[in-house]
Design a protein around this motif. Structure first.
Motif, PDB file in Angstrom:
ATOM      1  N   PHE A 467       0.871  -1.124  -0.113  1.00 55.93           N
ATOM      2  CA  PHE A 467       0.091   0.142  -0.074  1.00 55.93           C
ATOM      3  C   PHE A 467       0.821   1.317  -0.006  1.00 55.93           C
ATOM      4  O   PHE A 467       1.697   1.252   0.803  1.00 55.93           O
ATOM      5  CB  PHE A 467      -0.876   0.061   1.182  1.00 55.93           C
ATOM      6  N   GLY A 468       0.466   2.202  -0.935  1.00 55.88           N
ATOM      7  CA  GLY A 468       1.296   3.327  -0.895  1.00 55.88           C
ATOM      8  C   GLY A 468       2.364   3.432  -1.634  1.00 55.88           C
ATOM      9  O   GLY A 468       3.248   4.552  -1.937  1.00 55.88           O
ATOM     10  N   GLU A 469       2.939   2.279  -2.327  1.00 53.30           N
ATOM     11  CA  GLU A 469       4.190   2.402  -2.886  1.00 53.30           C
ATOM     12  C   GLU A 469       3.648   2.605  -4.342  1.00 53.30           C
ATOM     13  O   GLU A 469       2.687   2.160  -4.725  1.00 53.30           O
ATOM     14  CB  GLU A 469       4.818   1.035  -2.869  1.00 53.30           C
ATOM     15  N   ASP A 470       4.771   3.093  -5.140  1.00 52.53           N
ATOM     16  CA  ASP A 470       4.563   3.519  -6.671  1.00 52.53           C
ATOM     17  C   ASP A 470       3.912   2.271  -7.455  1.00 52.53           C
ATOM     18  O   ASP A 470       4.529   1.191  -7.498  1.00 52.53           O
ATOM     19  CB  ASP A 470       5.887   3.954  -7.213  1.00 52.53           C
ATOM     20  N   PRO A 471       2.593   2.401  -7.852  1.00 51.46           N
ATOM     21  CA  PRO A 471       2.170   1.274  -8.586  1.00 51.46           C
ATOM     22  C   PRO A 471       2.654   1.019  -9.961  1.00 51.46           C
ATOM     23  O   PRO A 471       2.358  -0.061 -10.763  1.00 51.46           O
ATOM     24  CB  PRO A 471       0.742   1.538  -8.716  1.00 51.46           C
ATOM     25  N   GLN A 472       3.488   2.019 -10.473  1.00 48.10           N
ATOM     26  CA  GLN A 472       4.069   1.754 -11.652  1.00 48.10           C
ATOM     27  C   GLN A 472       5.277   0.817 -11.678  1.00 48.10           C
ATOM     28  O   GLN A 472       6.084   0.714 -12.791  1.00 48.10           O
ATOM     29  CB  GLN A 472       4.526   3.164 -12.187  1.00 48.10           C
ATOM     30  N   VAL A 473       5.717   0.656 -10.565  1.00 48.29           N
ATOM     31  CA  VAL A 473       7.287  -0.112 -10.150  1.00 48.29           C
ATOM     32  C   VAL A 473       6.899  -1.541  -9.974  1.00 48.29           C
ATOM     33  O   VAL A 473       6.225  -1.879  -9.008  1.00 48.29           O
ATOM     34  CB  VAL A 473       8.005   0.417  -9.241  1.00 48.29           C
ATOM     35  N   LEU A 474       7.288  -2.640 -10.717  1.00 45.62           N
ATOM     36  CA  LEU A 474       7.426  -3.906 -10.074  1.00 45.62           C
ATOM     37  C   LEU A 474       8.612  -4.272  -9.172  1.00 45.62           C
ATOM     38  O   LEU A 474       9.706  -4.074  -9.630  1.00 45.62           O
ATOM     39  CB  LEU A 474       7.396  -4.926 -11.415  1.00 45.62           C
ATOM     40  N   PRO A 475       8.313  -4.817  -8.104  1.00 38.79           N
ATOM     41  CA  PRO A 475       9.469  -4.930  -7.140  1.00 38.79           C
ATOM     42  C   PRO A 475      10.555  -5.886  -7.770  1.00 38.79           C
ATOM     43  O   PRO A 475      11.662  -5.679  -7.188  1.00 38.79           O
ATOM     44  CB  PRO A 475       8.944  -5.817  -6.001  1.00 38.79           C
ATOM     45  N   VAL A 476      10.304  -6.799  -8.601  1.00 34.50           N
ATOM     46  CA  VAL A 476      11.179  -7.693  -9.383  1.00 34.50           C
ATOM     47  C   VAL A 476      12.092  -6.854 -10.090  1.00 34.50           C
ATOM     48  O   VAL A 476      13.294  -7.343 -10.261  1.00 34.50           O
ATOM     49  CB  VAL A 476      10.626  -8.680 -10.082  1.00 34.50           C
ATOM     50  N   ASP A 477      11.774  -5.616 -10.543  1.00 31.81           N
ATOM     51  CA  ASP A 477      12.749  -4.858 -11.265  1.00 31.81           C
ATOM     52  C   ASP A 477      13.633  -4.068 -10.466  1.00 31.81           C
ATOM     53  O   ASP A 477      14.848  -3.607 -10.843  1.00 31.81           O
ATOM     54  CB  ASP A 477      11.996  -3.700 -12.105  1.00 31.81           C
ATOM     55  N   GLU A 478      13.221  -3.927  -9.167  1.00 33.98           N
ATOM     56  CA  GLU A 478      14.104  -3.206  -8.212  1.00 33.98           C
ATOM     57  C   GLU A 478      15.117  -4.096  -7.462  1.00 33.98           C
ATOM     58  O   GLU A 478      16.288  -3.828  -7.411  1.00 33.98           O
ATOM     59  CB  GLU A 478      13.252  -2.536  -7.378  1.00 33.98           C
ATOM     60  N   ARG A 479      14.554  -5.382  -7.127  1.00 36.63           N
ATOM     61  CA  ARG A 479      15.085  -6.286  -6.361  1.00 36.63           C
ATOM     62  C   ARG A 479      16.100  -7.266  -7.279  1.00 36.63           C
ATOM     63  O   ARG A 479      16.765  -7.783  -6.686  1.00 36.63           O
ATOM     64  CB  ARG A 479      14.471  -6.951  -5.245  1.00 36.63           C
ATOM     65  N   GLY A 480      15.863  -7.424  -8.652  1.00 34.77           N
ATOM     66  CA  GLY A 480      16.365  -8.201  -9.313  1.00 34.77           C
ATOM     67  C   GLY A 480      16.405  -9.677  -8.922  1.00 34.77           C
ATOM     68  O   GLY A 480      15.146 -10.434  -8.610  1.00 34.77           O
ATOM     69  N   ALA A 481      17.569 -10.299  -8.707  1.00 35.34           N
ATOM     70  CA  ALA A 481      17.725 -11.978  -8.279  1.00 35.34           C
ATOM     71  C   ALA A 481      17.199 -12.068  -6.892  1.00 35.34           C
ATOM     72  O   ALA A 481      16.574 -13.318  -6.692  1.00 35.34           O
ATOM     73  CB  ALA A 481      19.149 -12.250  -8.344  1.00 35.34           C
ATOM     74  N   ASP A 482      17.160 -11.064  -6.113  1.00 36.49           N
ATOM     75  CA  ASP A 482      16.441 -11.412  -4.707  1.00 36.49           C
ATOM     76  C   ASP A 482      14.870 -11.882  -5.106  1.00 36.49           C
ATOM     77  O   ASP A 482      14.280 -12.319  -3.981  1.00 36.49           O
ATOM     78  CB  ASP A 482      16.495 -10.325  -4.041  1.00 36.49           C
ATOM     79  N   CYS A 483      14.545 -11.410  -5.988  1.00 35.94           N
ATOM     80  CA  CYS A 483      12.844 -11.737  -6.070  1.00 35.94           C
ATOM     81  C   CYS A 483      12.564 -12.761  -7.271  1.00 35.94           C
ATOM     82  O   CYS A 483      11.399 -12.883  -7.857  1.00 35.94           O
ATOM     83  CB  CYS A 483      12.040 -10.457  -6.668  1.00 35.94           C
ATOM     84  N   VAL A 484      13.502 -13.406  -7.587  1.00 30.78           N
ATOM     85  CA  VAL A 484      13.352 -14.755  -8.476  1.00 30.78           C
ATOM     86  C   VAL A 484      13.652 -15.895  -7.613  1.00 30.78           C
ATOM     87  O   VAL A 484      14.656 -16.272  -7.116  1.00 30.78           O
ATOM     88  CB  VAL A 484      14.446 -14.717  -9.742  1.00 30.78           C
TER      89      VAL A 484
END
Length: 705
Positions: A467-484
Motif C-alpha cells: 500500500f502506498g508504493e508506486d504502482p508503476q514499479v514492479l518489485p522484481v525490477d528493483e530487487r532483481g535476483a532477490d525476487c526470483v
C-alpha cells in the motif's frame, strides 16, 4: 519572551526574573482534566474520539514549550540540556513504567491472544516514545475498544508528546547556546513557531485526503496543535479583550471542547481542519484569561485534582478496558462494565499520582548556570530520608524498564527459531496427512502466538508491492535476483500474480521450482488481485495501474505458466462465501488471447464473524484451544462446486484447481491439519502449512511443466 534587566556574573551576561510574572492558570489544569475525562468516557461508553487528546496536546504545548522558552530567555539559564531532559523523564516515566509493567503482566500472562509480536513490539515502542510510528508501520487504524485491540493503542499521543518535548528542549537549548555565543535568536522564535504551525496544519489537511490513518498518528501532522499552544503561551496574555467577552470566550470554548465527540468522528477527521473545532474551543478558554464563573469552576479544587490525575488516568483507562474485555470475552462494553472500568481507572490514577508521580517528580526549581545540583543530590543520599526513598523507587522502576525491554528480545529470538527451523515432517505432516501421512500425537506447531509474524520470502525480500508504493514499479525490477525464486538457473518461468492470497503460494512453488528446474517470478501487490478491467468497484486506482504493468510484463515475457487465485468473498460488503469477482475473467481472457497457460487456484477459507469482519484463527485457538470451533464450516464458505470452473474449463491452456479438499475434511475446515496450524491470521495460510502443500500443488501443475 519578555524583557528583563541584565547584569554580569562570572563574565556571563545574566538576567533577573521579569518583574511582572504571569499568574498560573489553574483553570487550565481543570480543562486538561476535563478533556482527559471525556477521552475516557467516550472510549468506554461511546466508542469514538472525543477531541480531548487534541486539547491535551494544545495544553502540553502551552505549558511545556512556553516554560522552556521563558526559561531560555533568562540570561542566567543553564546551558546544560541534561536538566530539562531529566526533569521531563522524572515527570513522565514513573507512571508510564507502572502502567506498562502492570499491562504486561495482565496481558501476556492472562490473555493469550495478546501474546502477539506486534503487541510485544509496541511495548518497546511505548517505552521509547515511538508508539505512534510503530502503529503507523503496523498499519493499525485507531479502533474502538474490543478484546482484540492493542491495550497500548492509546499511547500514540504520549509518543507524540514525548517527541515534541525533546524538540522543545532542543529549541530552548539552541536559544541559550546562541546567546552565550553572542547571537540573540529570541526574536526569531515566534516567527519560526508560526511557520511550523502553518506548515504542519497544511500538511495535516493534505494528509487527511491522502492517508488518514498515518495522518492521525504522525508527529508532523500533530505538531501544529503543540506549537499553537506554545505561541499562545508566549503571546496570548498580550491580547486584550473586554472582561465580558473573555467570559463569553470561556463559555463558548468549553462548550466546543465538550461537544466535539458528539458532533464528529475524530479518528476519521483529526488532526485535519475538523480538529480546529476542539482546539479552537481550547484556544477560546485560554484567551478567556481565567475570568468568569466557568473559569472559576474549572479552577476549583475538584477540577484541579482531576487535572492532577489526568496523565495517569489516561494511561490506565485503556489497558483496563481492553484487558477486561478480553478476559470476560466481550466485544462491547455494558454500562456496569464501563462504570467499573472508569472507577478503577480513577482509583489507580489517584494512587499513581500520590504514591508514584509526586514522590519521584523533581520539585526543586530548575538550576541556574553555575549551580552544582548533582553534587548536592549525592550528598543527600549519604543520610537516611526522602532522597534515599526516591532512589530506591527509581531503582525499582529501572528494573521494570529493563524487564520490559527484554520482552521484545526474547520474543524475537522465539520468532527467529520458529521461522528458521523446518518442522519435522514425521511429527508435523501438515497437508500430507490428507494423502495418507500418519499424524502422531503432538502439540500443533508453530506456536499460535508467533505464527502470525511468520511470512513468506516475498515479504522478507521486499518482493511484494505494498500500500502506498508506486504502482508503476514492479518489485522484481528493483530487487532483481532477490525476487526470483525456485531454480534461478531454470529454463522455464512460472509467474505468480495477484494479491496476498496469491503471494502465499510462493512457499510451495519455491520448493517445486528447485526440484523441477523452473523459476518463480512474483508480480504481486497487497490487496490487488490481477485483472485487465475493473468491473467490481472494489479495488483501488493504484491496483488498476499496477495491473497494467503486470499485463505488459506478461505479454512481453510469454511465461510457461501463470498462477493466481480465482475466487474470494466480497468481504468489503460483508460477504462470507466465495465468489468470482466480475473483474477476474477479464484477466483470464487476456491470457487466452496471448496463449499463456494458466492454473487458477480456488481460494482458501476465510474465518469471519457474521457481519463479515475477520476473526484470527490462531488467536481463537490460543483463546479456546478448539481446532473445530476455530475453523470454518465448509458450506459456509465454499460453493457446492468451484465457481471458477465454468469460466476456465472452456478456455485453452487453462485449468481450474479446486483446492477445497486441501483445507476441509468431512464438511469442516479445521484450524489445524496434520499437527500444523493452517492459518497465520483470519484468511492467510501459515508458512509451514503452505510448505506442506507442495506435493498436492505439483500434481495439479505438473502437466504444464
Amino acid at each position: 519572551m519578555g524583557a528583563s534587566d541584565t547584569r554580569t556574573r562570572d563574565g556571563v551576561e545574566t538576567a533577573r526574573q521579569p518583574v511582572n510574572r504571569l499568574p498560573y492558570r489553574y483553570d487550565l489544569d481543570g480543562l486538561r482534566g476535563l478533556a482527559i475525562a471525556f477521552v475516557v468516557l467516550f472510549h468506554v461508553f461511546v466508542g469514538r474520539v472525543s477531541g480531548g487528546v487534541d486539547v491535551f496536546l494544545l495544553l502540553s504545548g502551552y505549558f511545556f514549550l512556553g516554560s522552556q522558552l521563558r526559561y531560555a530567555g533568562r540570561g542566567d539559564a543553564s546551558p546544560n540540556p541534561w536538566w530539562p531532559i531529566w526533569r521531563t523523564v522524572r515527570r513522565l516515566y514513573p507512571a508510564l513504567l507502572v502502567v506498562l509493567g502492570a499491562t504486561a503482566v495482565a496481558a501476556l500472562w492472562w490473555v493469550p491472544q495478546m501474546r502477539r509480536v506486534e503487541i510485544i513490539d509496541q511495548f518497546t515502542a511505548s517505552l521509547l516514545y515511538l508508539q505512534n510510528w510503530e502503529l503507523a508501520s503496523q498499519q493499525a487504524d485507531y479502533n474502538v475498544a474490543s478484546g482484540t485491540v492493542s491495550p497500548l493503542q492509546h499511547l500514540w499521543s504520549m509518543a507524540v508528546q514525548g517527541q515534541f518535548y525533546l524538540l522543545a528542549i532542543a529549541l530552548a537549548m539552541g536559544v541559550i547556546w546562541a546567546r552565550r555565543a553572542g547571537l540573540d535568536l529570541t526574536r526569531w522564535v515566534s516567527p519560526l513557531l508560526v511557520v511550523v504551525t502553518v506548515v504542519s496544519f497544511s500538511y495535516a489537511w493534505w494528509m487527511h485526503l491522502v492517508d488518514q490513518p498515518l495522518n492521525y498518528y504522525s508527529t508532523w501532522t500533530r505538531m501544529w496543535q503543540l506549537t499553537l499552544g506554545g505561541l499562545l503561551a508566549l503571546h496570548g496574555h498580550r491580547l486584550a479583550f473586554h472582561p465580558r467577552l473573555r467570559e463569553m470566550f470561556t463559555w463558548v470554548g468549553l462548550a466546543m471542547v465538550l461537544s466535539t465527540g458528539l458532533l464528529v468522528d475524530g479518528a476519521a477527521l483529526f488532526p485535519g481542519p475538523a480538529a480546529l473545532f476542539p482546539v479552537g474551543g481550547a484556544v477560546l478558554v485560554l484567551l478567556g484569561g481565567g475570568q468568569g464563573p466557568v473559569a472559576g469552576w474549572l479552577a476549583n479544587r475538584v477540577m484541579r485534582w482531576l487535572g492532577d490525575i489526568a496523565y495517569p488516568l489516561y494511561l490506565w483507562h485503556w489497558p483496563l478496558l481492553i484487558v477486561s474485555l478480553a478476559l470476560w470475552e466481550r466485544e462491547t462494553v455494558s454500562l456496569a462494565h464501563g462504570v467499573v472500568v472508569v472507577a478503577a481507572s480513577i482509583l489507580l490514577a489517584d494512587l499513581t499520582h500520590r504514591r508514584v508521580e509526586m514522590p519521584l517528580r523533581q520539585h526543586a526549581r530548575r538550576p541556574m548556570a553555575g549551580e552544582r545540583r548533582a553534587r548536592d543530590a549525592r550528598s543527600q543520599l549519604r543520610t537516611p530520608g526522602a532522597a534515599r526513598a526516591r532512589a530506591v523507587g527509581g531503582g525499582a522502576l529501572c528494573l521494570i524498564l529493563v524487564a520490559l525491554l527484554t520482552v521484545q528480545g526474547v520474543w524475537q529470538v522465539r520468532l527467529h527459531n520458529a521461522g528458521g527451523v523446518l518442522l519435522d515432517a514425521a511429527r508435523y505432516p501438515g497437508a500430507r496427512a490428507l494423502i495418507g501421512a500418519q499424524v502422531p500425537d503432538a502439540t500443533p506447531k508453530p506456536d499460535p502466538e508467533l505464527v502470525g509474524s511468520m511470512v513468506s520470502k516475498i515479504w522478507i525480500e521486499g518482493c511484494i508491492s505494498l500500500f502506498g508504493e508506486d504502482p508503476q514499479v514492479l518489485p522484481v525490477d528493483e530487487r532483481g535476483a532477490d525476487c526470483v525464486f525456485g531454480d534461478p538457473d531454470g529454463t522455464r518461468d512460472v509467474y505468480l500474480v495477484g494479491g496476498s492470497h496469491a503471494e502465499q503460494w510462493v512457499t510451495p512453488l519455491n520448493v517445486l521450482g528447485r526440484e523441477h528446474d523452473f523459476r518463480v517470478i512474483p508480480l504481486v501487490r497487497q490487496s490487488c488481485p490481477t485483472f485487465a478491467e475493473e468491473r467490481d468497484d472494489l479495488f483501488e486506482p493504484d491496483c488498476v495501474e499496477f495491473n497494467q504493468q503486470v499485463l505488459t510484463r506478461l505479454s512481453e515475457a510469454d511465461p510457461d505458466l501463470v498462477i493466481s487465485t480465482t475466487t474470494r468473498p466480497y468481504i468489503e460488503q460483508g460477504g462470507r462465501m466465495e465468489e468470482v469477482p466480475d473483474s477476474y475473467p477479464t484477466f483470464w481472457d487476456f491470457l487466452a488471447d496471448h496463449d499463456i497457460p494458466f492454473a487458477g487456484l480456488r481460494d482458501n477459507p476465510w474465518k469471519t464473524f457474521e457481519d463479515g469482519s475477520e476473526l484470527s484463527v490462531p488467536l481463537c485457538f490460543l483463546d479456546i484451544g478448539d481446532i473445530h470451533e476455530c475453523g470454518v464450516v465448509e458450506d459456509e464458505f465454499y460453493r457446492s462446486t468451484d465457481p471458477a470452473a465454468a469460466h476456465l474449463e472452456g478456455m485453452p491452456n487453462a485449468k481450474a484447481v479446486d483446492t477445497s479438499a486441501w483445507f476441509c475434511v468431512d464438511g469442516h475446515c479445521p484450524a489445524v491439519i496434520g499437527n500444523v496450524h493452517v492459518y497465520r491470521d483470519s484468511n492467510h495460510l501459515s508458512v509451514p502449512y503452505s510448505y506442506s502443500l507442495a506435493p498436492l500443488l505439483w500434481e495439479e501443475i505438473a502437466e504444464f511443466l
